[in-house]
Design an enzyme around this catalytic site. Structure first.
Site, short mmCIF file in Angstrom:
data_model
loop_
_atom_site.label_atom_id
_atom_site.label_comp_id
_atom_site.label_asym_id
_atom_site.label_seq_id
_atom_site.Cartn_x
_atom_site.Cartn_y
_atom_site.Cartn_z
CB SER A 145 -3.36 9.17 11.72
OG SER A 145 -4.34 9.70 10.78
CE LYS A 166 -5.52 6.93 7.70
NZ LYS A 166 -5.26 7.66 8.27
CE LYS A 167 -2.45 3.65 4.98
NZ LYS A 167 -3.46 3.41 3.40
CG ASP A 192 -2.23 0.98 1.01
OD1 ASP A 192 -2.39 1.57 -0.11
OD2 ASP A 192 -2.89 1.16 2.05
CE LYS A 193 0.50 8.32 -2.16
NZ LYS A 193 -0.55 8.79 -2.63
CG HIS A 194 -1.32 7.27 4.40
ND1 HIS A 194 -2.71 6.29 4.12
CD2 HIS A 194 -1.60 8.49 4.59
CE1 HIS A 194 -3.82 7.26 4.64
NE2 HIS A 194 -3.22 8.54 4.63
CB SER A 195 0.41 11.00 0.33
OG SER A 195 0.55 12.20 0.76
CB THR A 225 -7.50 8.86 -1.57
OG1 THR A 225 -6.31 9.63 -1.69
CG2 THR A 225 -7.88 8.61 -2.18
NE ARG A 236 -3.86 14.99 12.95
CZ ARG A 236 -3.65 14.37 12.32
NH1 ARG A 236 -4.55 12.88 11.79
NH2 ARG A 236 -2.42 14.65 11.78
N1 URA Z 1 -3.17 11.09 6.11
C1 URA Z 1 -3.62 10.46 7.33
O1 URA Z 1 -3.76 9.28 7.81
N2 URA Z 1 -3.62 11.21 8.65
C2 URA Z 1 -2.77 12.07 8.57
O2 URA Z 1 -2.77 12.59 9.74
C3 URA Z 1 -2.34 12.62 7.41
C4 URA Z 1 -2.66 12.60 6.24
#
Ligand code: URA
Length: 479
Positions: free
Chosen positions: A206, A210-211, A103-106, A143, A191
């Site tokens: 955060s 999730k990951k 997976d990828k996250h930003s 997203t 937040r």
């Molecule tokens: N993406 C997230 O899931 N959490 C954050 O705090 C910033 C980007």
């Protein structure tokens, strides 16, 4: 924010004594406010109170602000990550999928539609991508919000539905839910409206929570730096990248972090439905070069990190081939249909011309072009003022859960490095509002930075890749 404004036990405990932790919330907040450390138990108690509703909204906000101002060390950050992840269900997959799960996250950007392209491209390369993504945070786009601009797209998918999606499509893009990392859902929304987005431990926990529930073999996090990033300075972004890699390793997650520039919007479109259209262009094998560059680099790093490619460059070439031969777009079409979009609409969107696609997605009521105030070379198109004005026009939220205007956005009509003549249109704003205010127009015109330089080629946003410890991932010398 999901938490109630008044305290009260909603867990149905009858005559049970209140859990001791609940009465301690003000004490925990005070401890962090005064610069103290929170133990794993304290952190678990806070997260439990967030999820069972016994924490008041004010207490959640106060704790977030205390953490934002006082920080957390890596142990506290890892404890927060574990507690958030444990607030919901752990996803489980067939053992045979293990090496393919990536997976990828930003950390969040402006015009960043990479996930929309990369998830199906990786699926086309043989990966399984159970992407739990996020909504807009601060001035950055989300997203999930972008995908929801496609009529019918459903981001809430049960673990069982996700498994079906991975089996039949290879990827899915979903939101956290009551079953998936519910605590992050509450904190994330809180937040966004309490000026506590830019906190290294809160971002780290955060993202990684999730990951952590996704059961991955490899994760790449795109950590943005630059004026429109959550952390503008590259040094701070590097610190965040190292925290993500380090805390990830502690959780048994193989994480690499790419540092990428976020001064100008990624690609040429900003705004939900406009970004879906641009993602489709990239899935056609076309579209803006900076977007394609980032998609292929991040995908290449992931394929290499998971052992599915011998080197990052080989992985990048495979991702590029999946964009060029239509296989990534076909996965996208299947993902849309499997996540609630009418199959005929999914087909029409993916097979259509750019003009036809535009007709199928929500559109803002008005369009207006801004013109260059002088001759010059485009030195920069500043993403931050652009994003702030679009936020005001309805592309972002000021209150948790607020509906967005999916057609609001802007198209860049020029590239960085290009020579411009005075009066040339450089930005097309899509708005529902009857007009731009003078301050909004001034802010937008201030986003165009012109110089006397000779024209130049726009640089790639990619700066460097922070890798997990060498024993676990030998440095790649072939790129
Ligand atoms: N993406 C997230 O899931 N959490 C954050 O705090 C910033 C980007």
């Amino acid at each position: 924010m999901d938490a109630p404004d008044a305290p009260g036990d909603r867990s149905g405990g009858g005559s049970r004594a209140p859990p001791p932790e609940r009465t301690q919330l003000p004490e925990l907040i005070r401890r962090k406010r005064d610069g103290g450390r929170l133990s794993e138990g304290h952190i678990r108690a806070f997260v439990r109170a967030v999820v069972d509703g016994s924490a008041q909204g004010a207490q959640i906000g106060a704790m977030l602000m205390a953490v934002r101002l006082r920080g957390m060390d890596l142990e506290e950050t890892a404890a927060l990550t574990r507690a958030l992840a444990a607030s919901g269900q752990q996803l489980e997959w067939p053992e045979a999928w293990r090496p393919q799960l990536v997976d990828k996250h930003s950390t969040g950007g402006v015009g960043d539609k990479v996930s929309l392209v990369l998830a199906p491209a990786l699926a086309a390369c043989g990966c399984k991508v159970p992407m739990i993504s996020g909504r807009g945070l601060g001035h950055t786009g989300g997203t999930l919000d972008k995908l929801e601009s496609i009529p019918g797209f459903t981001v809430i998918q049960s673990p069982e539905q996700m498994r079906g999606l991975l089996e039949h499509v290879g990827c899915c893009i979903v939101g956290q839910s009551q079953r998936l990392v519910p605590a992050d859902g509450v904190l994330y929304a809180a937040r966004d409206v309490t000026a506590t987005v830019d906190s290294l431990p809160l971002i780290t926990a955060s993202i990684l929570s999730k990951k952590a529930v996704e059961g991955l073999s490899a994760l790449v996090v795109d950590v943005k730096f630059g004026e429109a990033a959550i952390f503008p300075s590259r040094a701070q972004a590097r610190e965040l990248a190292e925290a993500l890699v380090g805390v990830g390793a502690g959780l048994g997650l193989r994480v690499a972090a790419a540092l990428t520039a976020m001064d100008k919007p990624l690609g040429r479109s900003v705004g939900h439905s406009l970004e879906v259209e641009e993602a489709l262009l990239c899935l056609d094998g076309a579209g803006p070069p900076d977007l394609r560059d980032l998609v292929t680099r991040l995908g290449g790093a992931l394929l290499w990190l998971s052992g599915m490619a011998e080197a990052q460059a080989d992985g990048a070439a495979r991702v590029a081939a999946a964009l060029d031969d239509g296989s990534a777009r076909s996965r996208f079409q299947r993902m849309l249909a499997a996540q609630g979009v009418d199959p005929e609409l999914a087909r029409a969107l993916c097979a259509g011309t750019p003009a036809q696609r535009g007709e199928l997605l929500p559109r803002a009521r008005e369009r207006e072009e801004l013109r260059a105030p002088a001759d010059g070379t485009v030195e920069q198109v500043r993403a931050l003022p652009l994003a702030r004005v679009l936020h005001e026009l309805g592309a972002g939220r000021s209150r948790a859960g607020e509906p967005l205007r999916p057609g609001v956005g802007a198209e860049l009509l020029v590239d960085v490095g290009q020579r411009l003549r005075r009066g040339t249109p450089w930005l097309r704003v899509h708005r529902d509002a009857p007009t731009l205010s003078d301050p909004q127009r001034r802010a937008l015109q201030g986003a165009l930075v012109l110089s006397d330089r000779a024209p130049f080629a726009a640089p790639s946003p990619f700066a460097e890749l922070v890798l997990p410890p060498p024993a676990r991932a030998p440095p790649d010398t072939r790129q």
